[in-house]
Design an enzyme around this catalytic site. Structure first.
Site, PDB file in Angstrom:
ATOM      1  N   SER A 145       0.863  -1.180   0.000  1.00  5.54           N
ATOM      2  CA  SER A 145       0.000   0.000   0.000  1.00  5.54           C
ATOM      3  C   SER A 145       0.905   1.236   0.000  1.00  5.54           C
ATOM      4  CB  SER A 145      -0.918  -0.056   1.216  1.00  5.54           C
ATOM      5  OG  SER A 145      -1.765   1.071   1.261  1.00  5.54           O
ATOM      6  N   TYR A 159      -4.895   6.926  -7.201  1.00  5.38           N
ATOM      7  CA  TYR A 159      -3.832   6.108  -6.589  1.00  5.38           C
ATOM      8  C   TYR A 159      -4.185   5.817  -5.135  1.00  5.38           C
ATOM      9  CZ  TYR A 159       0.884   4.985  -4.844  1.00  5.38           C
ATOM     10  OH  TYR A 159       1.974   4.380  -4.249  1.00  5.38           O
ATOM     11  N   LYS A 163      -4.710   2.203  -3.165  1.00 11.41           N
ATOM     12  CA  LYS A 163      -3.838   1.793  -2.055  1.00 11.41           C
ATOM     13  C   LYS A 163      -4.644   1.564  -0.777  1.00 11.41           C
ATOM     14  CE  LYS A 163      -0.092   1.502  -4.366  1.00 11.41           C
ATOM     15  NZ  LYS A 163       0.664   0.255  -4.453  1.00 11.41           N
TER      16      LYS A 163
HETATM   17  N1  LIG Z   1       8.755   4.631  -3.926  1.00  7.74           N
HETATM   18  C1  LIG Z   1       7.933   5.145  -3.044  1.00  7.74           C
HETATM   19  O1  LIG Z   1       8.187   6.223  -2.483  1.00  7.74           O
HETATM   20  C2  LIG Z   1       6.666   4.407  -2.656  1.00  7.74           C
HETATM   21  C3  LIG Z   1       5.906   4.923  -1.594  1.00  7.74           C
HETATM   22  C4  LIG Z   1       4.735   4.274  -1.234  1.00  7.74           C
HETATM   23  C5  LIG Z   1       4.333   3.123  -1.900  1.00  7.74           C
HETATM   24  N2  LIG Z   1       5.073   2.649  -2.935  1.00  7.74           N
HETATM   25  C6  LIG Z   1       4.581   1.430  -3.610  1.00  7.74           C
HETATM   26  O2  LIG Z   1       5.576   0.439  -3.587  1.00  7.74           O
HETATM   27  C7  LIG Z   1       5.553  -0.325  -4.805  1.00  7.74           C
HETATM   28  C8  LIG Z   1       6.920  -0.264  -5.474  1.00  7.74           C
HETATM   29  O3  LIG Z   1       7.257   1.091  -5.675  1.00  7.74           O
HETATM   30  P1  LIG Z   1       8.564   1.557  -6.497  1.00  7.74           P
HETATM   31  O4  LIG Z   1       8.659   3.015  -6.313  1.00  7.74           O
HETATM   32  O5  LIG Z   1       9.701   0.667  -6.162  1.00  7.74           O
HETATM   33  O6  LIG Z   1       8.074   1.222  -7.986  1.00  7.74           O
HETATM   34  P2  LIG Z   1       8.646   1.781  -9.391  1.00  7.74           P
HETATM   35  O7  LIG Z   1       7.718   2.797  -9.942  1.00  7.74           O
HETATM   36  O8  LIG Z   1      10.071   2.127  -9.240  1.00  7.74           O
HETATM   37  O9  LIG Z   1       8.498   0.482 -10.312  1.00  7.74           O
HETATM   38  C9  LIG Z   1       9.247  -0.694 -10.043  1.00  7.74           C
HETATM   39  C10 LIG Z   1       9.233  -1.569 -11.261  1.00  7.74           C
HETATM   40  O10 LIG Z   1       7.887  -1.893 -11.641  1.00  7.74           O
HETATM   41  C11 LIG Z   1       7.874  -2.076 -13.033  1.00  7.74           C
HETATM   42  N3  LIG Z   1       6.503  -2.004 -13.573  1.00  7.74           N
HETATM   43  C12 LIG Z   1       5.783  -0.902 -13.923  1.00  7.74           C
HETATM   44  N4  LIG Z   1       4.591  -1.262 -14.441  1.00  7.74           N
HETATM   45  C13 LIG Z   1       4.544  -2.619 -14.396  1.00  7.74           C
HETATM   46  C14 LIG Z   1       3.587  -3.580 -14.797  1.00  7.74           C
HETATM   47  N5  LIG Z   1       2.431  -3.218 -15.378  1.00  7.74           N
HETATM   48  N6  LIG Z   1       3.876  -4.904 -14.601  1.00  7.74           N
HETATM   49  C15 LIG Z   1       5.049  -5.281 -14.056  1.00  7.74           C
HETATM   50  N7  LIG Z   1       6.016  -4.405 -13.672  1.00  7.74           N
HETATM   51  C16 LIG Z   1       5.754  -3.098 -13.843  1.00  7.74           C
HETATM   52  C17 LIG Z   1       8.781  -0.966 -13.558  1.00  7.74           C
HETATM   53  O11 LIG Z   1       9.288  -1.283 -14.854  1.00  7.74           O
HETATM   54  C18 LIG Z   1       9.867  -0.904 -12.484  1.00  7.74           C
HETATM   55  O12 LIG Z   1      11.028  -1.631 -12.843  1.00  7.74           O
HETATM   56  C19 LIG Z   1       4.428   0.277  -5.654  1.00  7.74           C
HETATM   57  O13 LIG Z   1       3.251  -0.479  -5.474  1.00  7.74           O
HETATM   58  C20 LIG Z   1       4.256   1.674  -5.082  1.00  7.74           C
HETATM   59  O14 LIG Z   1       2.960   2.178  -5.265  1.00  7.74           O
HETATM   60  C21 LIG Z   1       6.229   3.262  -3.327  1.00  7.74           C
END
Ligand SMILES: NC(=O)c1ccc[n+]([C@@H]2O[C@H](COP(=O)([O-])OP(=O)(O)OC[C@H]3O[C@@H](n4cnc5c(N)ncnc54)[C@H](O)[C@@H]3O)[C@@H](O)[C@H]2O)c1
Length: 260
Positions: A145, A159, A163
């Site tokens: 989430s 979004y 989540k």
């Molecule tokens: N980074 C943050 O600050 C943050 C904060 C809160 C929640 N999140 C959540 O954590 C999770 C990971 O975040 P992140 O920032 O590491 O992600 P990111 O945006 O860096 O993406 C990670 C990988 O996912 C791949 N991807 C994108 N669309 C895809 C699809 N349709 N199928 C398969 N792979 C796909 C991308 O190519 C990328 O390599 C997400 O669900 C995000 O919502 C992230």
């Protein structure tokens, strides 16, 4: 710390070519699990799986494709079963963040976010749960989430809805799947430094770190370590819960003078 119940288990982690998902794969491999690493980018998936397998002398197989597609999810679960014979852990980590004014947000953008963040997680857990039930093996799920699924932030309504829905999904499934020994929890990261967030804002750490009492942003390892704990035997009495990993960001209340 070495957790128990991770070694020789098998996992699917989506969206794991880089960022938080990659760190989750690393944490699992380090503890001796075998992993299917998914990413929509085939090159990234292949390179990441090779890199992590070599680093930990482990078993990580790439399976590239869109983790929001139900047809692809079926193929990925079939691949995991034919490769490892079972599935123990599911981590639907892939998610997209699309910013936009509520009044201007298009059906196309809405569907993109819902399809990956919600449909992808729902049907991956559903298909894997069917296999776990068939094998009578039980299993564990960790959903990703966000703090954005807990409080309101500007221009992120869709979004945020997805989540928040994942947290409700865990609450319902903890109740429905417990009889099959399938346990499901949620990690809600705060601002976390990944390749993506650094690209979006080069001084991400400097800007977002200020929000946290500890003065720093999250690292992918902070999130991965919490996932690892929730997947371990040590966490087996935790079910349907959301754990915030945000450096204390959302603990802070405000006085009127803080608004100046
Ligand atoms: N980074 C943050 O600050 C943050 C904060 C809160 C929640 N999140 C959540 O954590 C999770 C990971 O975040 P992140 O920032 O590491 O992600 P990111 O945006 O860096 O993406 C990670 C990988 O996912 C791949 N991807 C994108 N669309 C895809 C699809 N349709 N199928 C398969 N792979 C796909 C991308 O190519 C990328 O390599 C997400 O669900 C995000 O919502 C992230």
């Amino acid at each position: 710390m070495a957790y128990t119940g991770i070694q020789n288990k098998t996992a699917i982690v989506t969206g794991a070519g880089e960022g938080i998902g990659y760190a989750i794969v690393e944490a699992l491999l380090k503890q001796g699990a075998r992993v299917i690493l998914n990413d929509v980018n085939p090159q990234l998936a292949k390179e990441a799986a090779k890199e992590v397998s070599e680093k930990f002398n482990g078993d990580c197989l790439a399976f590239a494709g869109d983790a929001g597609s139900v047809e692809f999810i079926d193929q990925m679960v079939d691949f995991a079963l034919s490769s490892f014979g079972r599935i123990d852990f599911i981590i639907p980590n892939a998610g997209i963040t699309l910013f936009g004014d509520f009044l201007e947000f298009t059906p196309e953008s809405f569907n993109r976010v819902v399809q990956l963040n919600l449909q992808g997680a729902f049907f991956l857990v559903q298909r894997a749960a069917k296999e776990m039930i068939k094998l009578k093996s039980g299993g564990k799920v960790v959903l990703l989430s966000s703090q954005v699924g807990i409080r309101a932030y500007r221009n992120l309504t869709t979004y945020a809805m997805t989540k928040a829905a994942l947290r409700m999904m865990a609450i319902n499934l903890a109740f429905e799947l417990d009889k099959h020994h399938i346990n499901i929890n949620v990690v809600a990261p705060g601002a976390t430094l990944t390749e993506r967030t650094r690209k979006e804002q080069p001084d991400y750490e400097g800007i977002w770190g200020k929000l946290n009492p500890n003065g720093r942003v999250g690292r992918p390892e902070d999130i991965a370590n919490t996932c690892l704990f929730l997947l371990s035997d040590e966490a087996s009495h935790i079910n349907g819960q959301t754990i915030s990993v945000d450096g204390g960001w959302t603990t802070a209340g405000k006085y009127p003078e803080d608004l100046n």
